[in-house]
Motif scaffolding. Structure first.
Motif, PDB file in Angstrom:
ATOM      1  N   MET A 194      57.203 -27.263  -4.009  1.00 40.12           N
ATOM      2  CA  MET A 194      58.020 -28.451  -4.224  1.00 40.12           C
ATOM      3  C   MET A 194      57.204 -29.721  -3.981  1.00 40.12           C
ATOM      4  O   MET A 194      57.253 -30.680  -4.759  1.00 40.12           O
ATOM      5  N   VAL A 195      56.429 -29.718  -2.891  1.00 44.44           N
ATOM      6  CA  VAL A 195      55.596 -30.877  -2.569  1.00 44.44           C
ATOM      7  C   VAL A 195      54.502 -31.056  -3.619  1.00 44.44           C
ATOM      8  O   VAL A 195      54.257 -32.169  -4.112  1.00 44.44           O
ATOM      9  N   ALA A 196      53.839 -29.966  -3.993  1.00 43.11           N
ATOM     10  CA  ALA A 196      52.725 -30.052  -4.938  1.00 43.11           C
ATOM     11  C   ALA A 196      53.182 -30.496  -6.322  1.00 43.11           C
ATOM     12  O   ALA A 196      52.534 -31.337  -6.963  1.00 43.11           O
ATOM     13  N   THR A 197      54.309 -29.977  -6.794  1.00 44.67           N
ATOM     14  CA  THR A 197      54.806 -30.404  -8.111  1.00 44.67           C
ATOM     15  C   THR A 197      55.289 -31.848  -8.066  1.00 44.67           C
ATOM     16  O   THR A 197      55.156 -32.585  -9.048  1.00 44.67           O
ATOM     17  N   GLY A 198      55.838 -32.267  -6.918  1.00 43.42           N
ATOM     18  CA  GLY A 198      56.235 -33.664  -6.779  1.00 43.42           C
ATOM     19  C   GLY A 198      55.038 -34.590  -6.855  1.00 43.42           C
ATOM     20  O   GLY A 198      55.078 -35.632  -7.526  1.00 43.42           O
ATOM     21  N   LEU A 199      53.942 -34.225  -6.185  1.00 48.87           N
ATOM     22  CA  LEU A 199      52.722 -35.028  -6.241  1.00 48.87           C
ATOM     23  C   LEU A 199      52.139 -35.053  -7.651  1.00 48.87           C
ATOM     24  O   LEU A 199      51.574 -36.066  -8.083  1.00 48.87           O
ATOM     25  N   THR A 200      52.275 -33.953  -8.371  1.00 48.80           N
ATOM     26  CA  THR A 200      51.726 -33.877  -9.732  1.00 48.80           C
ATOM     27  C   THR A 200      52.395 -34.870 -10.667  1.00 48.80           C
ATOM     28  O   THR A 200      51.786 -35.339 -11.628  1.00 48.80           O
ATOM     29  N   MET A 201      53.652 -35.214 -10.395  1.00 52.23           N
ATOM     30  CA  MET A 201      54.364 -36.162 -11.261  1.00 52.23           C
ATOM     31  C   MET A 201      53.960 -37.618 -11.010  1.00 52.23           C
ATOM     32  O   MET A 201      54.340 -38.503 -11.764  1.00 52.23           O
ATOM     33  N   ALA A 208      43.909 -39.550  -8.581  1.00 50.47           N
ATOM     34  CA  ALA A 208      43.154 -39.118  -7.400  1.00 50.47           C
ATOM     35  C   ALA A 208      42.848 -37.619  -7.429  1.00 50.47           C
ATOM     36  O   ALA A 208      41.757 -37.189  -7.034  1.00 50.47           O
ATOM     37  N   LEU A 209      43.805 -36.823  -7.913  1.00 50.57           N
ATOM     38  CA  LEU A 209      43.653 -35.364  -7.949  1.00 50.57           C
ATOM     39  C   LEU A 209      44.011 -34.852  -9.343  1.00 50.57           C
ATOM     40  O   LEU A 209      45.057 -34.249  -9.551  1.00 50.57           O
ATOM     41  N   PRO A 210      43.151 -35.087 -10.331  1.00 51.74           N
ATOM     42  CA  PRO A 210      43.488 -34.732 -11.717  1.00 51.74           C
ATOM     43  C   PRO A 210      43.686 -33.236 -11.947  1.00 51.74           C
ATOM     44  O   PRO A 210      44.337 -32.846 -12.913  1.00 51.74           O
ATOM     45  N   PHE A 211      43.164 -32.392 -11.054  1.00 48.59           N
ATOM     46  CA  PHE A 211      43.298 -30.947 -11.244  1.00 48.59           C
ATOM     47  C   PHE A 211      44.733 -30.469 -11.061  1.00 48.59           C
ATOM     48  O   PHE A 211      45.091 -29.378 -11.520  1.00 48.59           O
ATOM     49  N   LEU A 212      45.580 -31.267 -10.379  1.00 48.94           N
ATOM     50  CA  LEU A 212      46.955 -30.835 -10.141  1.00 48.94           C
ATOM     51  C   LEU A 212      47.722 -30.638 -11.446  1.00 48.94           C
ATOM     52  O   LEU A 212      48.449 -29.664 -11.615  1.00 48.94           O
ATOM     53  N   GLY A 217      50.015 -26.842 -15.536  1.00 49.39           N
ATOM     54  CA  GLY A 217      50.227 -26.839 -16.978  1.00 49.39           C
ATOM     55  C   GLY A 217      50.769 -28.140 -17.528  1.00 49.39           C
ATOM     56  O   GLY A 217      51.444 -28.141 -18.561  1.00 49.39           O
ATOM     57  N   GLY A 218      50.494 -29.252 -16.834  1.00 47.43           N
ATOM     58  CA  GLY A 218      50.933 -30.556 -17.318  1.00 47.43           C
ATOM     59  C   GLY A 218      51.993 -31.178 -16.431  1.00 47.43           C
ATOM     60  O   GLY A 218      52.709 -30.484 -15.698  1.00 47.43           O
ATOM     61  N   ARG A 219      52.107 -32.516 -16.499  1.00 46.07           N
ATOM     62  CA  ARG A 219      53.070 -33.228 -15.662  1.00 46.07           C
ATOM     63  C   ARG A 219      54.506 -32.830 -15.982  1.00 46.07           C
ATOM     64  O   ARG A 219      55.349 -32.726 -15.090  1.00 46.07           O
ATOM     65  N   GLN A 220      54.803 -32.619 -17.267  1.00 45.88           N
ATOM     66  CA  GLN A 220      56.175 -32.262 -17.624  1.00 45.88           C
ATOM     67  C   GLN A 220      56.524 -30.848 -17.147  1.00 45.88           C
ATOM     68  O   GLN A 220      57.655 -30.585 -16.723  1.00 45.88           O
TER      69      GLN A 220
END
Length: 268
Positions: A194-201, A208-212, A217-220
């Motif tokens: 939940m935290v990691a997908t939230g940061l990815t958005m 800062a962390l483009p690998f996320l 598989g993308g922001r969406q």
């Protein structure tokens, strides 16, 4: 075998504090998150979204059938009439185009900016609480002693599931196999995701962390996963409350407030 009762100190202060803070955080995160989702109530797979892309997997909206407004939920090519509770909700005696009823969002009216402020505040509070709980639980061995499933837990899981289905609850000093695996999945899989997908958005985190974004598989896709994990946590919370009510709410509340719990002690 005759069962006797004894009191044991089951929950450390840090565990109890984290439990109640998580409950508060997840409540405000859910309602403010639904407010944010209202701004664009459609989920996609991939990096991009919009009318020119055919990658939506879920949406909530409203349309007119003649002069009558209808709410509609679309999922995987299927459509469901949700008039009155999603998409087209009743306010002051008439239907209005609104993703969720007001009681299900913070604020109750449409206000994306306030929803984001509330969401981010409680998101960072949740992260801080998770980190503090993790450090404390490593030192007091709560994780290794109570949460990490072992071989015996996997072997006993089937019987434990049957016991729960029959509402045959055992008040032991340690968690049962089903409890261990569920709590482990929530604390070490669902919440970190939940935290990691939230940061990815976040555009800032993308820089800062483009690998996320690539990882999910993308922001969406990350946004869709974020929504799915939210549904899982809501389901977990509902089942958790039902189990507490069925197994003895007074005893469970006392244990989570004071740390002391009355458990079974078997002897010949």
């Amino acid at each position: 075998m005759a069962a006797e009762r004894r009191s044991v100190y089951r929950h450390a202060f840090t565990t109890r504090m984290a439990h109640w803070l998580w409950a508060a955080c997840l409540f405000f995160l859910l309602l403010s998150g639904l407010q944010i989702f209202t701004a664009h109530p459609t989920l996609y797979i991939g990096n991009q979204s919009g009318f020119s892309f055919n990658n939506s997997v879920f949406s909530i909206g409203a349309f007119y059938q003649g002069s009558e407004m209808k709410g509609i939920l679309s999922f995987g090519g299927m459509q469901f009439d949700t008039t009155g509770w999603l998409g087209a909700v009743e306010e002051q005696g008439r239907l209005v185009a609104k993703t969720f009823p007001g009681w299900l969002t913070i604020p109750s009216y449409r206000d994306l900016a306030t929803g984001r402020v509330v969401h981010f505040f409680f998101a960072w509070l949740l992260v801080a609480t998770l980190l503090l709980w993790f450090v404390a639980s490593v030192f007091n061995r709560h994780i290794s002693r109570d949460l990490v499933p072992r071989g015996d837990d996997f072997r006993s899981l089937g019987q434990d599931v049957v016991d729960h289905a029959r509402l045959n609850f055992h008040k032991r000093s340690s968690y049962g196999p089903l409890q261990k695996m569920t709590y482990f999945g929530v604390l070490f899989v669902a919440m970190p995701l939940m935290v990691a997908t939230g940061l990815t958005m976040s555009p800032g985190m993308n820089a800062a962390l483009p690998f996320l974004a690539d990882l999910f598989g993308g922001r969406q896709t990350a946004r869709t996963l974020h929504f799915v994990i939210m549904l899982f946590l809501v389901g977990f919370f509902a089942i958790h409350i039902i189990m507490v009510l069925l197994s003895g709410p007074i005893s469970s509340l006392r244990a989570m407030i004071t740390g002391w719990s009355s458990v079974e002690q078997e002897k010949p």
